[in-house]
Design an enzyme around this catalytic site. Structure first.
Site, PDB file in Angstrom:
ATOM      1  N   GLY A   1     -10.963  -1.466   0.659  1.00  0.00           N
ATOM      2  CA  GLY A   1      -9.780  -1.123  -0.094  1.00  0.00           C
ATOM      3  C   GLY A   1     -10.152   0.251  -0.847  1.00  0.00           C
TER       4      GLY A   1
ATOM      5  CD  GLU B   1     -13.632   5.948   2.448  1.00  0.00           C
ATOM      6  OE1 GLU B   1     -14.177   7.183   2.679  1.00  0.00           O
ATOM      7  OE2 GLU B   1     -14.037   4.924   2.386  1.00  0.00           O
TER       8      GLU B   1
ATOM      9  CB  VAL C   1     -13.750  -0.619   5.445  1.00  0.00           C
ATOM     10  CG1 VAL C   1     -14.874  -1.668   5.270  1.00  0.00           C
ATOM     11  CG2 VAL C   1     -13.481  -0.696   6.925  1.00  0.00           C
TER      12      VAL C   1
ATOM     13  CB  VAL D   1      -0.827  -0.101   1.070  1.00  0.00           C
ATOM     14  CG1 VAL D   1      -1.856   1.167   1.308  1.00  0.00           C
ATOM     15  CG2 VAL D   1      -1.773  -1.008   1.295  1.00  0.00           C
TER      16      VAL D   1
ATOM     17  CE  LYS E   1     -10.509  -5.142   5.189  1.00  0.00           C
ATOM     18  NZ  LYS E   1     -10.208  -6.021   4.308  1.00  0.00           N
TER      19      LYS E   1
ATOM     20  CB  ILE F   1     -15.251   0.270  -1.862  1.00  0.00           C
ATOM     21  CG1 ILE F   1     -14.937  -0.914  -2.674  1.00  0.00           C
ATOM     22  CG2 ILE F   1     -16.565   0.728  -1.774  1.00  0.00           C
ATOM     23  CD1 ILE F   1     -15.870  -2.054  -2.085  1.00  0.00           C
TER      24      ILE F   1
ATOM     25  CE  LYS G   1      -6.092  -4.496   6.654  1.00  0.00           C
ATOM     26  NZ  LYS G   1      -6.338  -5.302   5.362  1.00  0.00           N
TER      27      LYS G   1
HETATM   28  N1  HSE Z   1      -6.108  -8.670   2.808  1.00  0.00           N
HETATM   29  C1  HSE Z   1      -7.062  -7.464   2.755  1.00  0.00           C
HETATM   30  C2  HSE Z   1      -8.073  -8.276   1.861  1.00  0.00           C
HETATM   31  C3  HSE Z   1      -6.459  -6.346   2.199  1.00  0.00           C
HETATM   32  O1  HSE Z   1      -7.886  -9.218   1.200  1.00  0.00           O
HETATM   33  O2  HSE Z   1      -9.197  -7.811   1.915  1.00  0.00           O
HETATM   34  C4  HSE Z   1      -7.407  -5.498   2.091  1.00  0.00           C
HETATM   35  O3  HSE Z   1      -7.920  -5.075   3.412  1.00  0.00           O
END
Ligand code: HSE
Length: 402
Positions: free
Chosen positions: A129, A124, A127, A12, A200, A131, A100
């Site tokens: 990614g 943001e 949760v 990220v 999340k 979106i 998260k």
């Molecule tokens: N490991 C998480 C997923 C990454 O697969 O959703 C994104 O939060």
């Protein structure tokens, strides 16, 4: 001009650097000023990187530089990330994160600290990614009483289930693929066992209901026991197996959260959310159902949400954005095991034995599983189904989402 520091140059963090440089002009236009990446904190060697001049190994350099106004925390976990976030806020810097685990575990404390220092703590990207979901819940849906939220909140497990459903790929091979694509957590058991989805749903519930919901108060099951046979039986029932995080408000205003695999019908909004995509359904008393859909993991989608927070934060330097929830209120929670639903059961027992125990059932038929029986029960709570299955040879047990 706003100076930014990124903590952690992993999937990220490197995506944030990339988006900041690729879209620099558009970002400057949106922020009404230039956003400059001044530092990247990472102990590893990046002497070959295009950003090599930005790297530092000591957080104090960032902490003590008053020209850094926004710190991006993409380290993950609740160790150094927690310490550096507190120190950054105490030094008067806004913090933007995709972490998260940290928000779910220490969200109230960090939001309170940010409030006292009049800086932003924004998440943001924590949760869904890429979106937009945190901002829509805290702003666009603010007029609603939200009484239910549920969704596919983990891209890795949805990717694995989709590979199993669509291509008959084994669990292990699909997981390896998700890891290679950079979707999985550093320890993928956080994905597979449902902990990531749990964090999340805790964040979404805390935001929607106004008080912290801690992960340890949320019963969590993952997908490690889901087999291709379950996937086939679900298909024969016109459904799909999906790992859902769910938060429900009862009529008395109490809430319950849980994470578990479900069978969802093909008419459900989430049924076609496949691969690494996430989908979140929010039910409000004015809006009705609204669904948020998009890439739930991955370098650039997640960076997209982080950079949006950087822009928003840069525009709210003196008057912080109001995002807040109070400390946990355990008396506001109820036991999700009391929530009723139909149940999918796969068993090595025969149908007549099943009917004796469960009464009226809908039998499922799947080619290649002739030595097993699967059926769907009438509606009952988890407490009731667990009492019935004790002593019964259950191979798989899952809620059916009504
Ligand atoms: N490991 C998480 C997923 C990454 O697969 O959703 C994104 O939060």
């Amino acid at each position: 001009m706003i100076n930014v520091a990124i903590l952690g140059f992993g999937v990220v963090g490197s995506g944030v650097a990339e988006v900041l440089s690729t879209n620099a002009e558009k970002i400057a236009q949106s922020a009404a000023q230039e956003i400059v990446l001044k530092y990247i904190l990472d102990v590893r060697d990046f002497s070959e990187s295009a950003y090599k001049d930005c790297f530092v190994k000591d957080f104090a350099v960032i902490e003590n530089d008053p020209s850094v106004q926004i710190v991006v925390e993409t380290i993950g976990g609740v160790g150094a990330a927690y310490d550096f976030t507190k120190r950054a806020i105490l030094a008067g810097k806004s913090v933007v994160t995709s972490n998260k685990e940290l928000v779910a575990t220490h969200g109230h404390e960090l939001l309170e600290l940010a409030r006292t220092k009049n800086v932003n703590y924004m998440f943001e990207a924590s949760v869904g990614g890429g979106i937009p979901i945190i901002r829509p819940i805290s702003q666009c849906l603010a007029a609603n009483e939200i009484f239910e939220l549920y969704g596919i909140l983990n891209g890795t497990t949805n990717y694995i289930l989709t590979q199993m459903i669509q291509n008959g790929v084994s669990f292990e091979s699909a997981l390896r693929d998700a890891q290679e694509k950079g979707y999985a957590e550093a320890n993928p058991s956080a994905d597979v066992k449902g902990f990531d989805a749990c964090r999340k749903i805790c964040i979404l519930a805390s935001l929607s209901f106004g008080s912290q919901v801690y992960p340890e108060s949320v019963p969590t099951e993952g997908i490690e026991n889901i087999s291709l046979t379950d996937v086939e039986f679900a298909r024969s029932a016109g459904g799909k197996v999906k790992l859902l995080g769910r938060s429900v408000m009862r009529e008395d205003g109490r809430i319950a959260c849980y994470v578990a695999p479900h069978i969802i019908g093909e008419n459900n909004l989430l049924s076609n959310v496949e691969g690494v995509f996430n989908g979140i359904v929010v039910r409000g008393n004015a809006i009705g159902d609204v669904m948020f859909y998009g890439a739930g993991a991955g370098k650039l989608p997640t960076a997209s949400a982080v950079v949006a927070d950087i822009i928003d934060s840069s525009k709210h330097m003196n008057m912080r954005k109001y995002i807040y929830w109070e400390e946990a209120k355990p008396e506001m929670m109820f036991d999700p095991a009391t929530i009723v639903s139909r149940w999918y059961i796969r068993t090595s027992a025969g149908l007549s034995q099943a009917k004796k125990v469960f009464g009226k059932v809908s039998v499922l038929v799947s080619e290649g599983a002739e030595f097993e029986t699967a059926f769907i029960t009438e509606r009952m709570s988890k407490i009731e189904i667990e009492a019935l299955v004790s002593g019964f040879p259950v191979l798989s047990l899952m809620r059916v989402l009504d």
